[in-house]
Design a protein around this motif. Sequence first.
Motif, PDB file in Angstrom:
ATOM      1  N   TYR A 146       0.775  -1.306  -0.010  1.00 39.74           N
ATOM      2  CA  TYR A 146       0.281  -0.123   0.004  1.00 39.74           C
ATOM      3  C   TYR A 146       0.862   1.261  -0.042  1.00 39.74           C
ATOM      4  O   TYR A 146       1.789   1.079   0.929  1.00 39.74           O
ATOM      5  N   VAL A 147       0.712   2.086  -0.816  1.00 36.77           N
ATOM      6  CA  VAL A 147       1.545   3.430  -1.191  1.00 36.77           C
ATOM      7  C   VAL A 147       2.830   3.109  -1.211  1.00 36.77           C
ATOM      8  O   VAL A 147       3.593   3.918  -0.211  1.00 36.77           O
ATOM      9  N   GLY A 148       3.415   1.960  -1.468  1.00 36.49           N
ATOM     10  CA  GLY A 148       4.788   1.771  -1.594  1.00 36.49           C
ATOM     11  C   GLY A 148       5.139   0.945  -0.535  1.00 36.49           C
ATOM     12  O   GLY A 148       6.572   0.797  -0.413  1.00 36.49           O
ATOM     13  N   THR A 149       4.424   0.298   0.428  1.00 35.82           N
ATOM     14  CA  THR A 149       4.981  -0.293   1.657  1.00 35.82           C
ATOM     15  C   THR A 149       4.423  -1.649   1.653  1.00 35.82           C
ATOM     16  O   THR A 149       3.208  -1.457   1.630  1.00 35.82           O
ATOM     17  N   THR A 150       4.976  -2.499   1.986  1.00 38.62           N
ATOM     18  CA  THR A 150       4.556  -3.843   2.225  1.00 38.62           C
ATOM     19  C   THR A 150       4.110  -4.127   3.651  1.00 38.62           C
ATOM     20  O   THR A 150       4.926  -3.702   4.491  1.00 38.62           O
ATOM     21  N   LEU A 151       2.809  -4.262   3.855  1.00 40.39           N
ATOM     22  CA  LEU A 151       2.212  -4.639   4.970  1.00 40.39           C
ATOM     23  C   LEU A 151       2.107  -6.084   5.615  1.00 40.39           C
ATOM     24  O   LEU A 151       1.454  -6.817   4.979  1.00 40.39           O
ATOM     25  N   PRO A 152       2.922  -6.508   6.463  1.00 40.53           N
ATOM     26  CA  PRO A 152       3.021  -7.946   6.925  1.00 40.53           C
ATOM     27  C   PRO A 152       1.706  -8.523   7.473  1.00 40.53           C
ATOM     28  O   PRO A 152       1.271  -9.459   7.190  1.00 40.53           O
ATOM     29  N   LEU A 153       0.883  -7.846   8.210  1.00 42.28           N
ATOM     30  CA  LEU A 153      -0.272  -8.383   8.965  1.00 42.28           C
ATOM     31  C   LEU A 153      -1.595  -7.242   8.637  1.00 42.28           C
ATOM     32  O   LEU A 153      -1.215  -6.078   8.643  1.00 42.28           O
ATOM     33  N   GLY A 154      -2.705  -7.712   9.048  1.00 48.89           N
ATOM     34  CA  GLY A 154      -3.789  -6.834   9.249  1.00 48.89           C
ATOM     35  C   GLY A 154      -4.765  -6.545   7.884  1.00 48.89           C
ATOM     36  O   GLY A 154      -4.480  -7.082   6.876  1.00 48.89           O
ATOM     37  N   VAL A 155      -5.465  -5.629   8.072  1.00 47.68           N
ATOM     38  CA  VAL A 155      -6.357  -5.325   7.052  1.00 47.68           C
ATOM     39  C   VAL A 155      -5.867  -4.285   5.903  1.00 47.68           C
ATOM     40  O   VAL A 155      -4.624  -3.865   6.197  1.00 47.68           O
ATOM     41  N   ASP A 156      -6.631  -4.080   5.045  1.00 46.33           N
ATOM     42  CA  ASP A 156      -6.059  -3.118   4.057  1.00 46.33           C
ATOM     43  C   ASP A 156      -5.547  -1.990   4.589  1.00 46.33           C
ATOM     44  O   ASP A 156      -6.311  -1.337   5.288  1.00 46.33           O
ATOM     45  N   PHE A 157      -4.287  -1.363   4.248  1.00 46.99           N
ATOM     46  CA  PHE A 157      -4.055  -0.006   4.882  1.00 46.99           C
ATOM     47  C   PHE A 157      -3.553   0.040   6.244  1.00 46.99           C
ATOM     48  O   PHE A 157      -3.213   1.139   6.648  1.00 46.99           O
ATOM     49  N   GLY A 158      -3.594  -1.056   6.898  1.00 44.12           N
ATOM     50  CA  GLY A 158      -3.399  -1.262   8.377  1.00 44.12           C
ATOM     51  C   GLY A 158      -4.215  -0.878   9.234  1.00 44.12           C
ATOM     52  O   GLY A 158      -4.119  -1.364  10.481  1.00 44.12           O
ATOM     53  N   GLY A 159      -5.540  -0.193   9.189  1.00 47.41           N
ATOM     54  CA  GLY A 159      -6.349   0.234  10.337  1.00 47.41           C
ATOM     55  C   GLY A 159      -5.787   1.277  10.908  1.00 47.41           C
ATOM     56  O   GLY A 159      -4.620   1.985  10.468  1.00 47.41           O
ATOM     57  N   PRO A 160      -6.505   1.679  12.214  1.00 43.10           N
ATOM     58  CA  PRO A 160      -6.282   2.726  12.742  1.00 43.10           C
ATOM     59  C   PRO A 160      -4.724   2.540  13.607  1.00 43.10           C
ATOM     60  O   PRO A 160      -4.244   1.452  13.798  1.00 43.10           O
ATOM     61  N   LEU A 161      -4.105   3.721  13.876  1.00 41.98           N
ATOM     62  CA  LEU A 161      -2.634   3.362  14.195  1.00 41.98           C
ATOM     63  C   LEU A 161      -2.608   3.012  15.737  1.00 41.98           C
ATOM     64  O   LEU A 161      -1.513   2.449  16.230  1.00 41.98           O
ATOM     65  N   PHE A 162      -3.741   2.799  16.442  1.00 38.06           N
ATOM     66  CA  PHE A 162      -3.608   2.483  17.878  1.00 38.06           C
ATOM     67  C   PHE A 162      -3.068   1.027  17.702  1.00 38.06           C
ATOM     68  O   PHE A 162      -2.788   0.288  18.642  1.00 38.06           O
ATOM     69  N   TYR A 163      -3.330   0.394  16.813  1.00 39.77           N
ATOM     70  CA  TYR A 163      -3.168  -1.206  16.626  1.00 39.77           C
ATOM     71  C   TYR A 163      -1.398  -1.476  16.848  1.00 39.77           C
ATOM     72  O   TYR A 163      -1.159  -2.445  17.313  1.00 39.77           O
ATOM     73  N   SER A 164      -0.924  -0.336  16.672  1.00 40.12           N
ATOM     74  CA  SER A 164       0.729  -0.471  16.516  1.00 40.12           C
ATOM     75  C   SER A 164       1.073  -0.030  18.006  1.00 40.12           C
ATOM     76  O   SER A 164       2.306   0.093  18.311  1.00 40.12           O
ATOM     77  N   HIS A 165       0.115   0.614  19.124  1.00 41.63           N
ATOM     78  CA  HIS A 165       0.721   1.353  20.239  1.00 41.63           C
ATOM     79  C   HIS A 165       0.225   0.587  21.386  1.00 41.63           C
ATOM     80  O   HIS A 165       1.264   0.340  21.925  1.00 41.63           O
ATOM     81  N   TYR A 166      -0.868   0.131  21.551  1.00 42.11           N
ATOM     82  CA  TYR A 166      -1.495  -0.284  22.734  1.00 42.11           C
ATOM     83  C   TYR A 166      -0.784  -1.397  23.478  1.00 42.11           C
ATOM     84  O   TYR A 166      -0.306  -1.431  24.698  1.00 42.11           O
ATOM     85  N   SER A 167      -0.527  -2.560  22.680  1.00 42.24           N
ATOM     86  CA  SER A 167       0.206  -3.507  23.085  1.00 42.24           C
ATOM     87  C   SER A 167       1.643  -3.505  23.327  1.00 42.24           C
ATOM     88  O   SER A 167       2.457  -4.157  23.987  1.00 42.24           O
ATOM     89  N   PHE A 168       2.277  -2.472  22.474  1.00 44.75           N
ATOM     90  CA  PHE A 168       3.705  -2.047  22.459  1.00 44.75           C
ATOM     91  C   PHE A 168       4.028  -0.996  23.072  1.00 44.75           C
ATOM     92  O   PHE A 168       5.228  -0.571  23.191  1.00 44.75           O
ATOM     93  N   ILE A 169       3.142  -0.400  24.237  1.00 42.80           N
ATOM     94  CA  ILE A 169       3.704   0.230  25.264  1.00 42.80           C
ATOM     95  C   ILE A 169       4.804  -0.625  26.374  1.00 42.80           C
ATOM     96  O   ILE A 169       5.700  -0.054  26.619  1.00 42.80           O
ATOM     97  N   GLY A 170       4.435  -1.907  26.345  1.00 41.92           N
ATOM     98  CA  GLY A 170       5.249  -2.745  27.105  1.00 41.92           C
ATOM     99  C   GLY A 170       6.049  -3.738  26.083  1.00 41.92           C
ATOM    100  O   GLY A 170       7.124  -4.096  26.299  1.00 41.92           O
ATOM    101  N   LEU A 171       5.300  -4.296  25.291  1.00 42.71           N
ATOM    102  CA  LEU A 171       6.189  -5.294  24.301  1.00 42.71           C
ATOM    103  C   LEU A 171       7.112  -4.444  23.406  1.00 42.71           C
ATOM    104  O   LEU A 171       6.856  -3.645  22.790  1.00 42.71           O
ATOM    105  N   ASP A 172       8.287  -4.829  23.748  1.00 40.73           N
ATOM    106  CA  ASP A 172       9.566  -4.338  22.703  1.00 40.73           C
ATOM    107  C   ASP A 172       9.411  -5.151  21.458  1.00 40.73           C
ATOM    108  O   ASP A 172       9.938  -6.309  21.195  1.00 40.73           O
ATOM    109  N   PRO A 173       9.000  -4.391  20.253  1.00 37.31           N
ATOM    110  CA  PRO A 173       8.961  -5.077  19.000  1.00 37.31           C
ATOM    111  C   PRO A 173      10.028  -5.060  18.141  1.00 37.31           C
ATOM    112  O   PRO A 173      10.087  -5.957  17.177  1.00 37.31           O
ATOM    113  N   ARG A 174      11.148  -4.687  18.732  1.00 36.67           N
ATOM    114  CA  ARG A 174      12.336  -4.394  17.887  1.00 36.67           C
ATOM    115  C   ARG A 174      12.715  -5.981  17.415  1.00 36.67           C
ATOM    116  O   ARG A 174      13.611  -5.813  16.349  1.00 36.67           O
ATOM    117  N   ASN A 175      12.888  -6.692  18.458  1.00 38.23           N
ATOM    118  CA  ASN A 175      13.608  -8.235  18.113  1.00 38.23           C
ATOM    119  C   ASN A 175      12.268  -9.094  18.159  1.00 38.23           C
ATOM    120  O   ASN A 175      12.797 -10.443  18.433  1.00 38.23           O
TER     121      ASN A 175
END
Length: 448
Positions: A265-294
């Motif tokens: 979508y707009v030049g970026t491949t999205l691994p998971l989820g709905v088209d265009f990714g959905g609302p951005l809180f999907y990438s925030h709430y659980s990752f206040i604690g979970l470190d996604p880097r590795n």
Amino acid sequence: MSIINPIILLITLLITSNCTNKDIEAPPADVGFIEEPSVKTIPFEELLDLVQQRTFNYFWDFAEPVSGLARETSRDAALGGEAPRIVTTGGSGFGIACFPAAVERGWITRDQAINRLDKILTFLEGCEKYHGVFSHWYFGDTGVTRPFSDLDNGADLVETAFLMEGLLINRQYLSVEAAKEASLISRITTIYENIEWSFFERGQNEMTWHWSPDNGFAIDLKIQGWNESLMVYVLAAGSPTFPITKETYDNGWARNGQMVNNNTYVGTTLPLGVDFGGPLFYSHYSFIGLDPRNLNDQYANYFEQNKAHSKINYEYCRNNPKDFIGYGGDSWGLTASNDFNGYAVHDPLNDIGVITPTAALSSFPYTPEESKKALEYFYYKLNDRLWGKYGFYDAFSEDRNWFDDSYLAIDQGPIVAMIENYRSQLLWDLFMKDQDVKNGLDVLGFTY
């Protein structure tokens, strides 16, 4: 010979005598070109400090006084005029998660954090619970559930997971060497171990969001990915008392691989989820604690997932396909928030021209340059239209010349937490040290 008119001569002499270079004054400035006073520019780190601290004060200075928890909204007239009494469990969890950052950055003292946690835990121990699970809302002065909807007057497993996320971050920050802190650690552990996560499986290898003593599982909303609720499965799998299995994660959350996307979508491949990714809180709430880097499992690398999601949201706003006034490379971010119609989930597939500051600001770990542009635009360009006592107001639309004048706890908390994770990784480091969290990730097949 012509005769000079004496009246003309007098006028000429008057004009001549008053028109020396010394006496000429510039015409008054054209008020149409006077610039508004600009907001004083401060170093970027100081701006981050200012935004974090003022936003944190929503949870500290503006907390409901009896429970110590966060009010759902700052608007007193909301929720039938009951808003001053109504506290939110998930939003409170996000604020609680930031207590260690507040101590380390000097906004509050360690003793103040300990005393506030004591008050909060006393409320949580005494309020109504359902199989150990908390409601979405409570009356903060009584501990009685305030129904979220007609059928939702009992347990909310997702909000409980976000509350527990914040408490576990503090469990790691507190010291077992100090008697009062050790007592708080023990009390947090008891709350966690009393949550009957497996009850919400219903024997079906999937998790259900709600349960009510009056309505049972009537809402029947499954907790399925990809969305904000990964925390539920991690904490449920790590529970020493009511654990779930990897089969429940694969079948219930991952939907046996159906949450995988891998489209562009707009030049970026999205691994998971709905088209265009959905609302951005999907990438925030659980990752206040979970470190996604590795963080990896068989479905995705979660840092790549969250970066892709944020970049798609940014590029969509920058491209501005609906030609909304105010959208661009320095003003972006679509997520759930207040809007000029009330409240809604905003994303590229449901875009009405409303930008929500928490969307871009909570994405700092994923899109630091793009988030910096947004922060500076919000603060320097929009300033007093968007900036208030507790940081940036919830949302705005330059296209409609509409600016909210209130705050929502669930949007304020991630701003403080995710900027802190961008700056110091403090909350990530604390949460990922928790042995129950590690056990949950191991059960679910994550590497981290």
